[in-house]
Design an enzyme around this catalytic site. Sequence first.
Site, PDB file in Angstrom:
ATOM      1  N   SER A 121      39.415  -9.161  23.680  1.00  8.08           N
ATOM      2  CA  SER A 121      38.799  -7.851  23.526  1.00  8.08           C
ATOM      3  C   SER A 121      39.805  -6.728  23.713  1.00  8.08           C
ATOM      4  O   SER A 121      39.582  -5.618  23.226  1.00  8.08           O
ATOM      5  CB  SER A 121      37.680  -7.688  24.561  1.00  8.08           C
ATOM      6  OG  SER A 121      36.756  -8.733  24.437  1.00  8.08           O
ATOM      7  N   HIS A 142      38.155 -10.529  16.206  1.00  7.46           N
ATOM      8  CA  HIS A 142      37.343 -10.153  17.366  1.00  7.46           C
ATOM      9  C   HIS A 142      35.878 -10.056  16.983  1.00  7.46           C
ATOM     10  O   HIS A 142      35.465  -9.119  16.296  1.00  7.46           O
ATOM     11  CB  HIS A 142      37.857  -8.808  17.923  1.00  7.46           C
ATOM     12  CG  HIS A 142      37.155  -8.376  19.158  1.00  7.46           C
ATOM     13  ND1 HIS A 142      36.823  -7.068  19.405  1.00  7.46           N
ATOM     14  CD2 HIS A 142      36.699  -9.080  20.215  1.00  7.46           C
ATOM     15  CE1 HIS A 142      36.202  -6.999  20.575  1.00  7.46           C
ATOM     16  NE2 HIS A 142      36.121  -8.195  21.076  1.00  7.46           N
ATOM     17  N   GLU A 154      36.298  -7.323  14.128  1.00  2.04           N
ATOM     18  CA  GLU A 154      37.524  -6.521  14.020  1.00  2.04           C
ATOM     19  C   GLU A 154      38.679  -7.477  13.713  1.00  2.04           C
ATOM     20  O   GLU A 154      38.949  -8.398  14.492  1.00  2.04           O
ATOM     21  CB  GLU A 154      37.808  -5.771  15.336  1.00  2.04           C
ATOM     22  CG  GLU A 154      36.827  -4.636  15.591  1.00  2.04           C
ATOM     23  CD  GLU A 154      37.034  -3.958  16.949  1.00  2.04           C
ATOM     24  OE1 GLU A 154      36.789  -2.750  17.036  1.00  2.04           O
ATOM     25  OE2 GLU A 154      37.426  -4.632  17.920  1.00  2.04           O
ATOM     26  N   ASN A 192      35.790  -1.302  21.652  1.00  2.00           N
ATOM     27  CA  ASN A 192      35.865  -1.295  23.115  1.00  2.00           C
ATOM     28  C   ASN A 192      36.614  -0.079  23.648  1.00  2.00           C
ATOM     29  O   ASN A 192      36.310   0.411  24.737  1.00  2.00           O
ATOM     30  CB  ASN A 192      36.483  -2.585  23.632  1.00  2.00           C
ATOM     31  CG  ASN A 192      35.508  -3.748  23.478  1.00  2.00           C
ATOM     32  OD1 ASN A 192      34.299  -3.533  23.434  1.00  2.00           O
ATOM     33  ND2 ASN A 192      36.018  -4.950  23.370  1.00  2.00           N
TER      34      ASN A 192
HETATM   35  N1  LIG Z   1      31.407 -11.515  26.433  1.00  2.52           N
HETATM   36  C1  LIG Z   1      31.568 -10.655  25.447  1.00  2.52           C
HETATM   37  O1  LIG Z   1      30.740  -9.745  25.240  1.00  2.52           O
HETATM   38  C2  LIG Z   1      32.756 -10.768  24.532  1.00  2.52           C
HETATM   39  C3  LIG Z   1      32.697 -10.186  23.252  1.00  2.52           C
HETATM   40  C4  LIG Z   1      33.793 -10.313  22.379  1.00  2.52           C
HETATM   41  C5  LIG Z   1      34.934 -10.997  22.803  1.00  2.52           C
HETATM   42  N2  LIG Z   1      34.959 -11.528  24.063  1.00  2.52           N
HETATM   43  C6  LIG Z   1      36.175 -12.229  24.456  1.00  2.52           C
HETATM   44  O2  LIG Z   1      35.941 -13.631  24.302  1.00  2.52           O
HETATM   45  C7  LIG Z   1      36.726 -14.341  25.269  1.00  2.52           C
HETATM   46  C8  LIG Z   1      35.809 -15.256  26.078  1.00  2.52           C
HETATM   47  O3  LIG Z   1      34.804 -14.468  26.688  1.00  2.52           O
HETATM   48  P1  LIG Z   1      33.396 -15.107  27.127  1.00  2.52           P
HETATM   49  O4  LIG Z   1      32.457 -13.970  27.285  1.00  2.52           O
HETATM   50  O5  LIG Z   1      33.036 -16.255  26.245  1.00  2.52           O
HETATM   51  O6  LIG Z   1      33.773 -15.664  28.591  1.00  2.52           O
HETATM   52  P2  LIG Z   1      33.072 -16.827  29.439  1.00  2.52           P
HETATM   53  O7  LIG Z   1      33.359 -16.517  30.862  1.00  2.52           O
HETATM   54  O8  LIG Z   1      31.662 -17.049  29.026  1.00  2.52           O
HETATM   55  O9  LIG Z   1      33.903 -18.136  28.987  1.00  2.52           O
HETATM   56  C9  LIG Z   1      35.274 -18.261  29.291  1.00  2.52           C
HETATM   57  C10 LIG Z   1      35.783 -19.633  28.900  1.00  2.52           C
HETATM   58  O10 LIG Z   1      37.182 -19.706  29.300  1.00  2.52           O
HETATM   59  C11 LIG Z   1      37.385 -20.912  30.021  1.00  2.52           C
HETATM   60  N3  LIG Z   1      38.467 -20.667  30.965  1.00  2.52           N
HETATM   61  C12 LIG Z   1      38.394 -19.961  32.134  1.00  2.52           C
HETATM   62  N4  LIG Z   1      39.607 -19.916  32.714  1.00  2.52           N
HETATM   63  C13 LIG Z   1      40.452 -20.616  31.903  1.00  2.52           C
HETATM   64  C14 LIG Z   1      41.835 -20.930  31.961  1.00  2.52           C
HETATM   65  N5  LIG Z   1      42.593 -20.512  32.977  1.00  2.52           N
HETATM   66  N6  LIG Z   1      42.368 -21.669  30.951  1.00  2.52           N
HETATM   67  C15 LIG Z   1      41.588 -22.078  29.911  1.00  2.52           C
HETATM   68  N7  LIG Z   1      40.277 -21.807  29.806  1.00  2.52           N
HETATM   69  C16 LIG Z   1      39.717 -21.068  30.780  1.00  2.52           C
HETATM   70  C17 LIG Z   1      36.051 -21.219  30.682  1.00  2.52           C
HETATM   71  O11 LIG Z   1      35.969 -22.598  30.998  1.00  2.52           O
HETATM   72  C18 LIG Z   1      35.082 -20.805  29.578  1.00  2.52           C
HETATM   73  O12 LIG Z   1      34.965 -21.847  28.619  1.00  2.52           O
HETATM   74  C19 LIG Z   1      37.469 -13.284  26.101  1.00  2.52           C
HETATM   75  O13 LIG Z   1      38.745 -13.097  25.549  1.00  2.52           O
HETATM   76  C20 LIG Z   1      36.598 -12.048  25.901  1.00  2.52           C
HETATM   77  O14 LIG Z   1      37.329 -10.845  26.072  1.00  2.52           O
HETATM   78  C21 LIG Z   1      33.895 -11.460  24.932  1.00  2.52           C
END
Ligand SMILES: NC(=O)c1ccc[n+]([C@@H]2O[C@H](COP(=O)([O-])OP(=O)(O)OC[C@H]3O[C@@H](n4cnc5c(N)ncnc54)[C@H](O)[C@@H]3O)[C@@H](O)[C@H]2O)c1
Length: 284
Positions: A121, A142, A154, A192
């Site tokens: 993000s 994204h 994006e 964002n």
């Molecule tokens: N939540 C949102 O609204 C959103 C929207 C768009 C993009 N994102 C991006 O997507 C990505 C994931 O976000 P999310 O909301 O799915 O998070 P989440 O917390 O639901 O999932 C995170 C994942 O990362 C894994 N993980 C945690 N630490 C780790 C490590 N050290 N090494 C490898 N894997 C690891 C976890 O096991 C899990 O599968 C991030 O980069 C976030 O910025 C999130």
Amino acid sequence: MPDERLTVGICGSGTMGAGLAEVAARAGLPVIVRGRSDDSNAKLVATMTASMARQVAKQKLAQDDMDAALSRVRTTTSIVQLEQCDVVIESIVEDLDAKLGLVAELGAVLKPQAIVATNTSTLSVEALAQRSGRPGRTVGIHFFNPATTMPLVEVVRAASTSDETVATAESFARRCGKEPVHVLDRPGFIVNALLFPYLNSAVRMLEAGTASMPDIDAAMKGGCNHPMGPFELLDLVGLDVAVSILGALHRGFGDPAMEPAPALRALVAEGKLGRKTKQGFYSY
Ligand SMILES: NC(=O)c1ccc[n+]([C@@H]2O[C@H](COP(=O)([O-])OP(=O)(O)OC[C@H]3O[C@@H](n4cnc5c(N)ncnc54)[C@H](O)[C@@H]3O)[C@@H](O)[C@H]2O)c1
């Protein structure tokens, strides 16, 4: 690279990993998800299954199409299993060191022409591009949360990203039924960078006692026609994710208004991360 031959890899089995897997599988693409454990992979499949079952119950998705989508998704805990993928989207925790380590591993196992994409993000796509060992074939793709329903993607061009990679990312997004926009590699990209200072300001307004949480939410829905109020949206995004995004914006732009508000940090410290932990600003 013709779309119909794309095999999609997804790293990370959290909120976004599950959404991305569903979106790509429903678009007819074979998907391989690499999670950190069998347990997290099983949860991802359960999340996808429940999500599609809701669509079937509402008669928005045929049972056969749901079954076909599920049959396209394989899970693994081994990164080597991603070697046949054409595009791998990393969607792990928003932590630069974790993502740098992962893209280096991906760079080593993927076939030379494969693209490494990041769903970050806020983090630097160029830093990931350099570490992936294939800077021209690294790009930001994204998605938004929930990935299954939000139309925007994006496409983030880092300094090293090639035109061909941007074109592939755009056509992949379209193939997934999304509307891509193009943006350069700056903290927070478009959405964002504009959205999170607003969400942070709502938390500061609550801290100042200016208005109650339900009233701030109601005001932004009724007064600006937003579908969700700022606290509802923060709980959906995940408060830990919100703190990471604000931290990156604060570091990137040096604007004090972007420093995560104390109340946001306090909830994260208590493990209250929003909907995903059933407790954030609201209880679920
Ligand atoms: N939540 C949102 O609204 C959103 C929207 C768009 C993009 N994102 C991006 O997507 C990505 C994931 O976000 P999310 O909301 O799915 O998070 P989440 O917390 O639901 O999932 C995170 C994942 O990362 C894994 N993980 C945690 N630490 C780790 C490590 N050290 N090494 C490898 N894997 C690891 C976890 O096991 C899990 O599968 C991030 O980069 C976030 O910025 C999130």
